[in-house]
Structures are given as structure tokens and as C-alpha cells.
Design an enzyme around this catalytic site. Structure first.
Site, PDB file in Angstrom:
ATOM      1  N   ASP A   1      37.841  44.479  32.929  1.00 31.13           N
ATOM      2  CA  ASP A   1      38.489  45.096  32.512  1.00 31.13           C
ATOM      3  C   ASP A   1      38.473  46.414  30.785  1.00 31.13           C
ATOM      4  O   ASP A   1      38.260  47.189  31.168  1.00 31.13           O
ATOM      5  CB  ASP A   1      40.367  44.519  32.207  1.00 31.13           C
ATOM      6  CG  ASP A   1      41.599  45.468  32.181  1.00 31.13           C
ATOM      7  OD1 ASP A   1      41.109  46.065  32.140  1.00 31.13           O
ATOM      8  OD2 ASP A   1      42.346  44.526  31.080  1.00 31.13           O
TER       9      ASP A   1
ATOM     10  N   GLU B   1      31.634  37.583  38.397  1.00 31.64           N
ATOM     11  CA  GLU B   1      33.324  38.459  37.485  1.00 31.64           C
ATOM     12  C   GLU B   1      34.096  38.504  38.613  1.00 31.64           C
ATOM     13  O   GLU B   1      33.714  38.981  39.659  1.00 31.64           O
ATOM     14  CB  GLU B   1      33.066  39.346  36.879  1.00 31.64           C
ATOM     15  CG  GLU B   1      33.364  38.701  35.232  1.00 31.64           C
ATOM     16  CD  GLU B   1      34.286  37.411  35.174  1.00 31.64           C
ATOM     17  OE1 GLU B   1      35.234  37.296  35.693  1.00 31.64           O
ATOM     18  OE2 GLU B   1      34.568  37.858  33.555  1.00 31.64           O
ATOM     19  N   ASP B   2      35.921  38.391  38.575  1.00 34.08           N
ATOM     20  CA  ASP B   2      37.153  38.908  39.055  1.00 34.08           C
ATOM     21  C   ASP B   2      37.142  39.970  39.382  1.00 34.08           C
ATOM     22  O   ASP B   2      37.190  40.899  39.604  1.00 34.08           O
ATOM     23  CB  ASP B   2      38.063  37.719  39.777  1.00 34.08           C
ATOM     24  CG  ASP B   2      38.708  37.712  37.893  1.00 34.08           C
ATOM     25  OD1 ASP B   2      37.631  38.041  37.010  1.00 34.08           O
ATOM     26  OD2 ASP B   2      39.613  37.136  37.979  1.00 34.08           O
TER      27      ASP B   2
ATOM     28  N   ARG C   1      46.932  32.939  42.094  1.00 34.89           N
ATOM     29  CA  ARG C   1      45.510  33.422  42.305  1.00 34.89           C
ATOM     30  C   ARG C   1      45.440  32.465  44.475  1.00 34.89           C
ATOM     31  O   ARG C   1      44.409  33.126  44.673  1.00 34.89           O
ATOM     32  CB  ARG C   1      44.754  32.231  42.120  1.00 34.89           C
ATOM     33  CG  ARG C   1      44.225  31.969  40.286  1.00 34.89           C
ATOM     34  CD  ARG C   1      43.402  30.774  39.257  1.00 34.89           C
ATOM     35  NE  ARG C   1      43.904  30.887  38.238  1.00 34.89           N
ATOM     36  CZ  ARG C   1      43.056  32.216  37.233  1.00 34.89           C
ATOM     37  NH1 ARG C   1      43.027  32.745  37.400  1.00 34.89           N
ATOM     38  NH2 ARG C   1      43.639  31.246  36.032  1.00 34.89           N
TER      39      ARG C   1
ATOM     40  N   PHE D   1      47.872  46.360  36.561  1.00 36.83           N
ATOM     41  CA  PHE D   1      48.071  44.251  36.608  1.00 36.83           C
ATOM     42  C   PHE D   1      47.954  44.573  38.116  1.00 36.83           C
ATOM     43  O   PHE D   1      48.716  44.515  39.144  1.00 36.83           O
ATOM     44  CB  PHE D   1      48.659  43.622  35.896  1.00 36.83           C
ATOM     45  CG  PHE D   1      49.246  42.539  35.781  1.00 36.83           C
ATOM     46  CD1 PHE D   1      47.883  42.131  35.032  1.00 36.83           C
ATOM     47  CD2 PHE D   1      49.299  41.785  36.412  1.00 36.83           C
ATOM     48  CE1 PHE D   1      47.827  40.944  34.968  1.00 36.83           C
ATOM     49  CE2 PHE D   1      49.476  39.956  36.711  1.00 36.83           C
ATOM     50  CZ  PHE D   1      48.948  39.896  35.743  1.00 36.83           C
TER      51      PHE D   1
HETATM   52  P1  IMP Z   1      37.966  41.971  29.728  1.00 38.93           P
HETATM   53  O1  IMP Z   1      37.631  41.283  29.207  1.00 38.93           O
HETATM   54  O2  IMP Z   1      39.401  42.638  29.033  1.00 38.93           O
HETATM   55  O3  IMP Z   1      36.921  42.594  31.014  1.00 38.93           O
HETATM   56  O4  IMP Z   1      39.119  41.061  31.126  1.00 38.93           O
HETATM   57  C1  IMP Z   1      38.492  40.475  31.769  1.00 38.93           C
HETATM   58  C2  IMP Z   1      39.294  39.607  32.549  1.00 38.93           C
HETATM   59  O5  IMP Z   1      40.847  39.265  32.064  1.00 38.93           O
HETATM   60  C3  IMP Z   1      38.766  38.645  33.908  1.00 38.93           C
HETATM   61  O6  IMP Z   1      37.727  38.331  33.921  1.00 38.93           O
HETATM   62  C4  IMP Z   1      40.342  38.009  34.798  1.00 38.93           C
HETATM   63  O7  IMP Z   1      40.499  36.726  34.221  1.00 38.93           O
HETATM   64  C5  IMP Z   1      41.533  38.734  33.139  1.00 38.93           C
HETATM   65  N1  IMP Z   1      42.074  40.302  34.054  1.00 38.93           N
HETATM   66  C6  IMP Z   1      41.994  41.709  33.893  1.00 38.93           C
HETATM   67  N2  IMP Z   1      42.343  42.413  34.185  1.00 38.93           N
HETATM   68  C7  IMP Z   1      43.640  41.305  35.330  1.00 38.93           C
HETATM   69  C8  IMP Z   1      44.166  42.242  35.735  1.00 38.93           C
HETATM   70  O8  IMP Z   1      44.860  42.592  37.285  1.00 38.93           O
HETATM   71  N3  IMP Z   1      45.099  40.683  37.159  1.00 38.93           N
HETATM   72  C9  IMP Z   1      44.784  38.975  36.889  1.00 38.93           C
HETATM   73  N4  IMP Z   1      43.718  39.420  34.985  1.00 38.93           N
HETATM   74  C10 IMP Z   1      43.217  40.221  34.949  1.00 38.93           C
HETATM   75 MG    MG Z   2      37.842  36.145  34.899  1.00 40.14          MG
END
Ligand code: IMP
Ligand code: MG
Length: 187
Positions: A107, A103-104, A169, A156
Site C-alpha cells: 500500500d 506480501e499480501d 481473512r 480498502f
Molecule cells: P503498507 O506498509 O502501507 O504498504 O501496508 C502494508 C500492510 O497494510 C499490508 O501488508 C496489509 O496488512 C495492510 N493493508 C494495506 N492495504 C490494505 C487493504 O486494503 N486491506 C487490508 N489490509 C491492508
Molecule cells: Mg501484510
């Protein structure tokens, strides 16, 4: 490094490419010593993780490693929608295999948990997660990722695969949204 602007918002330099490369190497060594002899399947979560996955997969240098891709979407603009859409599925047979989700960023953890639940129905030997970035204060569900590049505050960020509405990106460094400062603080 200069500030960049997307969608009328200003972002300032946050993590330089040299520092990213260093942490990718460190994570690769951890993954290699942890699962290097298990023929692991790297599962890159598109779109955000594509750049990190390419660098990490190469850096791991595991002879029998494989990589595949899955596509999820949970973010609209700058916040999580709370629900995750699977846009491109997983076709590989993962029974009895060690899977490393790449994963990148983690969050809220919703995407990660969704993915772990999906994989669990297919009897893998083991599932681990490698994420370049982790916002621990935002985590609402699931365990802490096993391999983490950077722990960051819940701000963010964009660049190195991470987007704002599909833009940014392609930046080689990571940038953070600039906080609004009051006029007297700017002086
Ligand atoms: P989660 O399901 O809330 O953990 O979010 C996961 C996805 O949200 C990540 O794989 C990202 O693609 C996107 N994401 C979460 N935080 C950021 C951020 O700060 N910048 C850009 N994309 C984000
Ligand atoms: Mg992602």
C-alpha cells in the site's frame, strides 16, 4: 457472489478465487524462471500473507525452496498508522541467499521498505518482493515490487488473508468496500 458485512460496513465482490488462482500460477512461473535455481528463502509477512504464501510456495514447486515467517503490523482499522511494529522476528541466517518477501498487499510501501532495510543489514545475495496486490497510487516509499499479482486502485479490500480488524481473512474471494452512493444513483 453476495455482498458481505463486517463492522457495519458493506463489501462487494471484487476478485474471484479462480482469478486469484490464475495470477498465483502466473507469478509462480515468473519466480521459478527468475530464481528457481537459487535455493530461495520465501519470507512470508504475517498475518495477511499466510494464505497467498501457502498457495504461491506450492505453485512455485522449487525443489530447494524454504519458507519462513516474520510478523509486522502497520494497519489499525482501515488505514496505515505510518509506523511498523515488528512483532515476530527473523531467526534464519540469510547471508548470501536469495530472499523472496511474500506480501499480501503493498500500500504505502512502508512495511516493504522497513523489511528491505532490515534484510539489507544481514547481507543477503538478493531480495525480491512478491505481492498479490499492489496499490501504485498509494506508494510513498521504496521500489515497485518485483512480482505483482494485481494492480488495484487505492480502495480498502478484504478476504484471502486480508482483514478488517482481524476479521474476514477466511474469505476465499477478495471483496472491496462499497462506495456510498447517493439515493438518486441507487434508483
Ligand atoms: P503498507 O506498509 O502501507 O504498504 O501496508 C502494508 C500492510 O497494510 C499490508 O501488508 C496489509 O496488512 C495492510 N493493508 C494495506 N492495504 C490494505 C487493504 O486494503 N486491506 C487490508 N489490509 C491492508
Ligand atoms: Mg501484510
Amino acid at each position: 457472489m453476495d455482498e458481505v458485512t463486517f463492522k457495519g460496513l458493506t463489501f462487494e465482490p471484487y476478485i474471484r478465487r479462480e482469478e486469484i488462482a490464475k495470477q498465483v500460477q502466473r507469478m509462480a512461473q515468473e519466480i521459478k524462471s527468475d530464481c528457481g535455481d537459487e535455493n530461495p528463502l520465501f519470507l512470508c509477512v504475517l498475518n495477511g500473507a499466510f494464505m497467498f504464501a501457502a498457495d504461491l510456495f506450492r505453485a512455485c514447486d522449487i525443489h530447494d525452496a524454504e519458507i519462513t515467517f516474520i510478523r509486522f503490523k502497520s494497519y489499525e482499522g482501515m488505514s496505515s498508522t505510518g509506523s511498523v511494529k515488528q512483532i515476530m522476528g527473523l531467526n534464519e541466517n540469510i547471508e548470501g541467499r536469495t530472499v523472496i518477501i511474500v506480501e499480501d498487499i503493498v500500500d504505502t510501501g512502508v512495511t516493504a521498505q522497513e523489511l528491505r532495510n532490515l534484510l539489507a543489514t544481514r547481507n543477503p545475495k538478493e531480495v525480491k518482493m512478491a505481492t498479490l496486490l499492489f496499490k501504485p497510487a498509494s506508494l510513498t516509499v521504496g521500489p515497485r515490487p518485483e512480482f505483482v499479482g494485481f494492480e488495484i486502485p487505492s480502495k480498502f479490500i478484504i478476504g484471502y488473508g486480508l482483514d478488517i480488524d482481524e476479521l474476514a481473512r477466511n474469505l476465499s474471494d477478495i471483496y472491496v468496500l462499497k462506495e456510498d452512493k447517493k439515493d438518486d444513483e441507487q434508483a
